[in-house]
Design a protein around this motif. Sequence first.
Motif, mmCIF file in Angstrom:
data_model
loop_
_atom_site.group_PDB
_atom_site.id
_atom_site.type_symbol
_atom_site.label_atom_id
_atom_site.label_comp_id
_atom_site.label_asym_id
_atom_site.label_seq_id
_atom_site.Cartn_x
_atom_site.Cartn_y
_atom_site.Cartn_z
ATOM 1 N N LEU A 150 7.660 3.973 -8.372
ATOM 2 C CA LEU A 150 9.001 3.430 -8.654
ATOM 3 C C LEU A 150 9.289 3.288 -10.147
ATOM 4 O O LEU A 150 10.444 3.290 -10.565
ATOM 5 C CB LEU A 150 9.172 2.064 -7.979
ATOM 6 C CG LEU A 150 9.380 2.058 -6.462
ATOM 7 C CD1 LEU A 150 9.688 0.649 -5.984
ATOM 8 C CD2 LEU A 150 10.492 2.999 -6.035
ATOM 9 N N SER A 171 3.655 -4.656 -11.801
ATOM 10 C CA SER A 171 4.821 -4.250 -12.585
ATOM 11 C C SER A 171 4.648 -4.669 -14.040
ATOM 12 O O SER A 171 4.955 -3.904 -14.965
ATOM 13 C CB SER A 171 6.103 -4.878 -12.011
ATOM 14 O OG SER A 171 6.338 -4.428 -10.709
ATOM 15 N N PHE A 223 10.222 5.055 0.973
ATOM 16 C CA PHE A 223 10.932 4.942 -0.304
ATOM 17 C C PHE A 223 12.394 5.257 -0.030
ATOM 18 O O PHE A 223 12.726 6.334 0.483
ATOM 19 C CB PHE A 223 10.376 5.923 -1.339
ATOM 20 C CG PHE A 223 9.013 5.537 -1.851
ATOM 21 C CD1 PHE A 223 8.879 4.762 -3.002
ATOM 22 C CD2 PHE A 223 7.869 5.928 -1.182
ATOM 23 C CE1 PHE A 223 7.624 4.393 -3.471
ATOM 24 C CE2 PHE A 223 6.609 5.560 -1.631
ATOM 25 C CZ PHE A 223 6.489 4.791 -2.784
ATOM 26 N N MET A 235 13.732 1.339 -3.693
ATOM 27 C CA MET A 235 12.883 0.381 -2.994
ATOM 28 C C MET A 235 11.725 1.076 -2.282
ATOM 29 O O MET A 235 11.781 2.270 -1.971
ATOM 30 C CB MET A 235 13.690 -0.432 -1.990
ATOM 31 C CG MET A 235 14.338 0.377 -0.893
ATOM 32 S SD MET A 235 15.089 -0.651 0.396
ATOM 33 C CE MET A 235 13.764 -0.700 1.611
ATOM 34 N N ALA A 236 10.664 0.309 -2.072
ATOM 35 C CA ALA A 236 9.486 0.801 -1.348
ATOM 36 C C ALA A 236 9.055 -0.263 -0.362
ATOM 37 O O ALA A 236 8.966 -1.438 -0.706
ATOM 38 C CB ALA A 236 8.357 1.116 -2.324
ATOM 39 N N ASP A 243 10.789 -9.047 -4.364
ATOM 40 C CA ASP A 243 9.863 -8.904 -3.230
ATOM 41 C C ASP A 243 10.162 -10.027 -2.241
ATOM 42 O O ASP A 243 9.877 -11.190 -2.508
ATOM 43 C CB ASP A 243 8.408 -8.988 -3.712
ATOM 44 C CG ASP A 243 7.409 -8.771 -2.576
ATOM 45 O OD1 ASP A 243 7.815 -8.781 -1.402
ATOM 46 O OD2 ASP A 243 6.207 -8.603 -2.871
ATOM 47 N N PHE A 272 2.830 -7.378 -6.476
ATOM 48 C CA PHE A 272 3.748 -6.362 -7.007
ATOM 49 C C PHE A 272 4.265 -6.752 -8.398
ATOM 50 O O PHE A 272 4.447 -5.894 -9.262
ATOM 51 C CB PHE A 272 4.927 -6.159 -6.052
ATOM 52 C CG PHE A 272 4.598 -5.306 -4.858
ATOM 53 C CD1 PHE A 272 4.273 -3.968 -4.999
ATOM 54 C CD2 PHE A 272 4.589 -5.852 -3.589
ATOM 55 C CE1 PHE A 272 3.956 -3.183 -3.903
ATOM 56 C CE2 PHE A 272 4.281 -5.082 -2.476
ATOM 57 C CZ PHE A 272 3.965 -3.738 -2.631
ATOM 58 N N ILE A 314 2.627 2.167 -5.451
ATOM 59 C CA ILE A 314 4.070 1.927 -5.317
ATOM 60 C C ILE A 314 4.718 1.702 -6.671
ATOM 61 O O ILE A 314 5.792 2.260 -6.973
ATOM 62 C CB ILE A 314 4.320 0.743 -4.357
ATOM 63 C CG1 ILE A 314 4.016 1.170 -2.912
ATOM 64 C CG2 ILE A 314 5.748 0.221 -4.476
ATOM 65 C CD1 ILE A 314 4.076 0.054 -1.894
ATOM 66 N N VAL A 315 4.085 0.911 -7.512
ATOM 67 C CA VAL A 315 4.637 0.630 -8.845
ATOM 68 C C VAL A 315 4.676 1.904 -9.684
ATOM 69 O O VAL A 315 5.660 2.178 -10.379
ATOM 70 C CB VAL A 315 3.826 -0.477 -9.547
ATOM 71 C CG1 VAL A 315 4.215 -0.605 -11.007
ATOM 72 C CG2 VAL A 315 4.031 -1.816 -8.838
ATOM 73 N N MET A 345 10.328 -4.186 -3.662
ATOM 74 C CA MET A 345 9.022 -3.746 -3.165
ATOM 75 C C MET A 345 8.484 -4.815 -2.220
ATOM 76 O O MET A 345 8.575 -5.995 -2.533
ATOM 77 C CB MET A 345 8.028 -3.579 -4.327
ATOM 78 C CG MET A 345 8.462 -2.590 -5.380
ATOM 79 S SD MET A 345 7.294 -2.541 -6.772
ATOM 80 C CE MET A 345 8.197 -3.452 -8.006
#
Length: 564
Positions: free
Chosen positions: A240, A261, A433, A382-383, A249, A257, A236-237, A333
């Motif tokens: 994005l 990041s 997403f 966003m995810a 979050d 997350f 995910i990171v 996220m």
Amino acid sequence: MNTSEQQFLNALDDKLWKAADKLRSNLDAANYKHVVLGLIFLKYVSDAFEERQNELKELFQKDRDDNIYFMPREDYDSDEDYQQAIADELELLDYYQEKNVFWVPKTARWSTLKSAAALPIGSVVWQNEQGEDVKLRSISWLVDNALDEIEKANSKLKGILNRIGQYQLDNDKLIGLINSFSDTSFRTPEYRGQKLELHSKDILGHVYEYFLGQFALAEGKQGGQYYTPKSIVTLIVEMLEPYKGRVYDPAMGSGGFFVSSDKFIEEHAKEKHYNPAEQKKHISVYGQESNPTTWKLAAMNMAIRGIDFNFGKKNADTFLDDQHPDLRADFVMANPPFNIKDWWHAKLEGDVRWKYGTPPQGNANFGWMQHMLHHLAPTGSMALLLANGSMSSNTNNEGEIRKALIEADLVECMVALPGQLFTNTQIPACIWFLTKDKSSKADRRGRTLFIDARSLGYMKDRVLRDFTQVDIAKIAETFHAWQRGSGYQDQPGFCFSAELKDVQKHDFVLTPGRYVGAAEQEDDGEPFAEKMARLTAQLKTQFAESDRLEAEIKKNLAGLGYEL
């Protein structure tokens, strides 16, 4: 990370986990994680403090011309006075705060902890401010005293460190754990005689993350509430790309997350030859968590990483007590618990967040999604990890909400994940997403990318699947190529760029398998009719062999006096 560094960390994980696992006979995983993670935290803050202290010593002892901090040796009457002056200067708080290092009082330092733990219970360990002798009551008391002192000295840590005295632990087992941490050099690590370019923050951060994963496995379903598998977080990171801005979050667990990041920014800075510390100043993290224990774990996780954070004033329910009501984040996220039934409250009726439809009272999935959209900045992305049912369900207004989201052109990409990725659930999952601006990199308005990743990954053990770095790169690069509008091609069985009319044709169902189709089969050059005849003849031969073997088995059993 090079091979030696990876081997060092693997060996360290194994050694420390075996030491920690000895507590299992006294405590279940839900409790002994607090003991172990508390000690890891103490070791980290103490190591970071000592590291800064050693830097200061070197600065203080420089020659007169180079020394802007301290008077040189010749300006003192004796070496004893000089050394005492340095010792006093090293205890000034400002030197540590200016480098974002937690202040660690003398009685909370690891060296004090280690030496005091070696003494018999009842021994005098130090004198308090009134000059009274303080005696060692137990090893748990010793650790809790250190945590108390650190909290008092650092307002940022107030109320987030778990005490261990409540667990009534065996002194010898705690001493063994303290010795295991003491035997390892976190500041100047070596592996097979080779010095490694790893800092104590990197090592202890890695150990903390490894232990969170191990505890999640040990706790099973309960553990999944605070731990999202590392490879999913990384995916995910990577997709994005949170280089700068506000990261949020709303169901943060232990803060995975944010950690990923932070790592992503660090790696990106190295690639671009930026200063990682400077790059990190451009990111701010916001989180929320309802579970008080997990809220503390996340705060400790950030403190170990040196990540500045805002997790609200307390642990709180995201829907009923939003700790960041005015936040509009650049990146959102989350991996909230799937399909929560018991989440609704009467005060949520008519909530401003339900812009695309009121979520069903028996399932929070679209409540999480709309909460996140509410907090997303106009150009943000966003995810959201959700159960697969969210892509197709039409019950209780879910289909209408999904349709409204699609018609508002918010759905950027859907990723179907393989099964068995989670420690706490076997429910198939997907990643949504969403973005409010599909024209930030190239004009993708009116389009949605579908990725079917169900065939990717490998079985890391009998029950858990994981992604490789190659898998993560394949998915992320496909997404980025599509976003840029260059280098992207539909790939049957894997990805497809759909228009709104395609989604309408499928009644607004967003399951990637419906769009990507089947993977192309490699042509082996054999005509179909010939292949069918060959395979049919082969099957006939195998059936005949099966009949022969069955008759032989019956004959042998009959000879032994048995019949089938």
